[in-house]
Design a protein around this motif. Sequence first.
Motif, PDB file in Angstrom:
ATOM      1  N   GLU A 152      66.245  -1.010 -14.412  1.00 38.24           N
ATOM      2  CA  GLU A 152      65.010  -1.025 -13.689  1.00 38.24           C
ATOM      3  C   GLU A 152      65.316   0.034 -12.313  1.00 38.24           C
ATOM      4  O   GLU A 152      66.262   0.016 -11.610  1.00 38.24           O
ATOM      5  CB  GLU A 152      64.742  -2.303 -13.056  1.00 38.24           C
ATOM      6  CG  GLU A 152      63.462  -2.410 -12.384  1.00 38.24           C
ATOM      7  CD  GLU A 152      62.983  -3.682 -11.611  1.00 38.24           C
ATOM      8  OE1 GLU A 152      61.977  -3.765 -10.959  1.00 38.24           O
ATOM      9  OE2 GLU A 152      63.748  -4.568 -11.902  1.00 38.24           O
TER      10      GLU A 152
ATOM     11  N   SER B 110      63.176   0.788 -17.142  1.00 38.80           N
ATOM     12  CA  SER B 110      61.872  -0.067 -16.749  1.00 38.80           C
ATOM     13  C   SER B 110      61.428   0.573 -15.285  1.00 38.80           C
ATOM     14  O   SER B 110      62.344   0.779 -14.602  1.00 38.80           O
ATOM     15  CB  SER B 110      62.405  -1.358 -16.512  1.00 38.80           C
ATOM     16  OG  SER B 110      61.563  -2.267 -16.397  1.00 38.80           O
TER      17      SER B 110
ATOM     18  N   ASN C  65      58.220   0.513 -12.240  1.00 41.06           N
ATOM     19  CA  ASN C  65      57.204  -0.386 -11.779  1.00 41.06           C
ATOM     20  C   ASN C  65      56.052   0.538 -11.600  1.00 41.06           C
ATOM     21  O   ASN C  65      56.074   1.809 -11.197  1.00 41.06           O
ATOM     22  CB  ASN C  65      57.727  -0.935 -10.519  1.00 41.06           C
ATOM     23  CG  ASN C  65      58.666  -1.918 -10.622  1.00 41.06           C
ATOM     24  OD1 ASN C  65      58.301  -3.062 -10.986  1.00 41.06           O
ATOM     25  ND2 ASN C  65      60.071  -1.541 -10.444  1.00 41.06           N
TER      26      ASN C  65
ATOM     27  N   GLN D 220      59.955   0.995 -20.616  1.00 42.65           N
ATOM     28  CA  GLN D 220      58.924  -0.305 -20.152  1.00 42.65           C
ATOM     29  C   GLN D 220      58.487  -0.037 -18.738  1.00 42.65           C
ATOM     30  O   GLN D 220      59.056   0.416 -17.805  1.00 42.65           O
ATOM     31  CB  GLN D 220      60.199  -1.381 -20.011  1.00 42.65           C
ATOM     32  CG  GLN D 220      59.384  -2.629 -19.690  1.00 42.65           C
ATOM     33  CD  GLN D 220      60.427  -3.868 -19.615  1.00 42.65           C
ATOM     34  OE1 GLN D 220      60.929  -4.351 -20.811  1.00 42.65           O
ATOM     35  NE2 GLN D 220      61.310  -4.121 -18.510  1.00 42.65           N
TER      36      GLN D 220
ATOM     37  N   GLU E 110      56.563  -2.111 -15.930  1.00 41.58           N
ATOM     38  CA  GLU E 110      56.383  -3.178 -15.106  1.00 41.58           C
ATOM     39  C   GLU E 110      55.009  -3.264 -14.339  1.00 41.58           C
ATOM     40  O   GLU E 110      55.031  -2.581 -13.585  1.00 41.58           O
ATOM     41  CB  GLU E 110      57.537  -3.654 -14.375  1.00 41.58           C
ATOM     42  CG  GLU E 110      58.871  -3.678 -15.307  1.00 41.58           C
ATOM     43  CD  GLU E 110      59.861  -4.203 -14.293  1.00 41.58           C
ATOM     44  OE1 GLU E 110      59.576  -5.073 -13.316  1.00 41.58           O
ATOM     45  OE2 GLU E 110      61.012  -3.965 -14.773  1.00 41.58           O
TER      46      GLU E 110
ATOM     47  N   THR F 250      53.156  -4.713 -11.515  1.00 41.41           N
ATOM     48  CA  THR F 250      53.347  -5.303 -10.295  1.00 41.41           C
ATOM     49  C   THR F 250      52.009  -5.778  -9.604  1.00 41.41           C
ATOM     50  O   THR F 250      51.119  -4.866  -9.389  1.00 41.41           O
ATOM     51  CB  THR F 250      54.239  -4.396  -9.324  1.00 41.41           C
ATOM     52  OG1 THR F 250      53.794  -3.322  -8.953  1.00 41.41           O
ATOM     53  CG2 THR F 250      55.679  -4.182  -9.957  1.00 41.41           C
TER      54      THR F 250
ATOM     55  N   ALA G  71      56.052  -5.070 -19.571  1.00 43.16           N
ATOM     56  CA  ALA G  71      56.536  -6.404 -18.916  1.00 43.16           C
ATOM     57  C   ALA G  71      55.789  -6.861 -17.746  1.00 43.16           C
ATOM     58  O   ALA G  71      55.095  -6.148 -17.090  1.00 43.16           O
ATOM     59  CB  ALA G  71      57.876  -5.806 -18.320  1.00 43.16           C
TER      60      ALA G  71
ATOM     61  N   ASP H 176      56.085  -8.669 -14.199  1.00 36.06           N
ATOM     62  CA  ASP H 176      56.889  -8.767 -13.215  1.00 36.06           C
ATOM     63  C   ASP H 176      56.591 -10.045 -12.354  1.00 36.06           C
ATOM     64  O   ASP H 176      55.352 -10.509 -12.221  1.00 36.06           O
ATOM     65  CB  ASP H 176      56.969  -7.619 -12.559  1.00 36.06           C
ATOM     66  CG  ASP H 176      58.075  -7.344 -11.622  1.00 36.06           C
ATOM     67  OD1 ASP H 176      59.159  -8.185 -11.669  1.00 36.06           O
ATOM     68  OD2 ASP H 176      58.462  -6.656 -10.828  1.00 36.06           O
ATOM     69  N   ASP H 177      57.570 -10.738 -11.692  1.00 36.26           N
ATOM     70  CA  ASP H 177      57.410 -11.682 -10.687  1.00 36.26           C
ATOM     71  C   ASP H 177      56.516 -12.821 -11.312  1.00 36.26           C
ATOM     72  O   ASP H 177      55.810 -13.525 -10.613  1.00 36.26           O
ATOM     73  CB  ASP H 177      56.683 -11.448  -9.572  1.00 36.26           C
ATOM     74  CG  ASP H 177      57.504 -10.134  -8.827  1.00 36.26           C
ATOM     75  OD1 ASP H 177      58.800 -10.339  -8.770  1.00 36.26           O
ATOM     76  OD2 ASP H 177      56.965  -9.080  -7.974  1.00 36.26           O
TER      77      ASP H 177
ATOM     78  N   LYS I 226      59.524 -11.564 -16.590  1.00 36.66           N
ATOM     79  CA  LYS I 226      60.427 -11.502 -15.556  1.00 36.66           C
ATOM     80  C   LYS I 226      59.957 -12.516 -14.540  1.00 36.66           C
ATOM     81  O   LYS I 226      59.231 -12.492 -14.023  1.00 36.66           O
ATOM     82  CB  LYS I 226      60.694 -10.237 -14.857  1.00 36.66           C
ATOM     83  CG  LYS I 226      61.178  -9.131 -15.969  1.00 36.66           C
ATOM     84  CD  LYS I 226      61.303  -7.703 -15.043  1.00 36.66           C
ATOM     85  CE  LYS I 226      62.261  -7.940 -14.103  1.00 36.66           C
ATOM     86  NZ  LYS I 226      62.490  -6.601 -13.357  1.00 36.66           N
TER      87      LYS I 226
ATOM     88  N   ASP J 197      60.310 -14.697 -11.101  1.00 38.81           N
ATOM     89  CA  ASP J 197      60.343 -14.229  -9.691  1.00 38.81           C
ATOM     90  C   ASP J 197      61.726 -14.921  -9.087  1.00 38.81           C
ATOM     91  O   ASP J 197      61.847 -16.067  -9.616  1.00 38.81           O
ATOM     92  CB  ASP J 197      58.995 -14.652  -9.060  1.00 38.81           C
ATOM     93  CG  ASP J 197      59.310 -14.494  -7.438  1.00 38.81           C
ATOM     94  OD1 ASP J 197      59.022 -13.389  -6.995  1.00 38.81           O
ATOM     95  OD2 ASP J 197      59.538 -15.496  -6.881  1.00 38.81           O
ATOM     96  N   LYS J 198      62.364 -13.987  -8.519  1.00 41.86           N
ATOM     97  CA  LYS J 198      63.397 -14.614  -8.022  1.00 41.86           C
ATOM     98  C   LYS J 198      63.428 -15.880  -7.040  1.00 41.86           C
ATOM     99  O   LYS J 198      64.187 -16.863  -7.492  1.00 41.86           O
ATOM    100  CB  LYS J 198      64.352 -13.544  -7.090  1.00 41.86           C
ATOM    101  CG  LYS J 198      65.819 -13.896  -6.853  1.00 41.86           C
ATOM    102  CD  LYS J 198      66.394 -12.824  -6.007  1.00 41.86           C
ATOM    103  CE  LYS J 198      67.671 -13.296  -5.538  1.00 41.86           C
ATOM    104  NZ  LYS J 198      68.132 -14.576  -4.903  1.00 41.86           N
TER     105      LYS J 198
END
Length: 207
Positions: A39, A96, A98, A128, A130, A132, A158, A160-161, A181, A183-184
């Motif tokens: 990424e 990947s 963003n 890819q 992403e 956001t 993708a 994201d978050d 993906k 989110d953390k």
Amino acid sequence: MRRQVDIEQALATMDPDQEFFLVYMPLVNAQTRKIEGFEVLLRWVSSKLGFVGPDEFVPIAEAKGLFHMVDQWVVTNAIKFYAELRQRLGYDFKLSVNLSSAQLNETKIVGTLLNTSKKYDVSPNFIQLEMTETLNVEYTEKADALLNVLKDLGFQIAIDDFGTGHTALLQLVEYPAQMIKFDKAFFDKAMLPENRKMLEPLIKLCH
């Protein structure tokens, strides 16, 4: 407010080749331990402001219409160095990148992606995108058409978050995505013993 004005002015007058740089976070297959891709993350060290985090400058770039410059620089430089990374790694990989969700209602990014991937001989299948969500961007018919055009051209999409924001579940239905993906912060909470039972149905939902 002064900080926001300073960032906006610095973004509008900066030389991205002198102040922007990219860092690469490996995407590792947890079963094989093989690096499957990277990424690309944008970082900015301003000659006037020092380090400015993407959480600060990306929303301002979107709000002030400067996201074209930011995204174009990232796309161009990330794809430009694909061949060098491929040589070091020894095989093709997923790159990947963003992109601002503000791009969803534009068409310029399609030309930038196609021209750059062709120029540096990188197949869209290895790129890819992403999306956001730093702005509350409405998912219009134009946005849906744009993502489907990119998908048909071979680019991967993708989300994201996932797990944050009010549109997360709606994204699953609307976006023609190949990767989700988490989110953390959401994932960290989901990994707590009392919450782990939610992971399996969530993963099934994503598939």
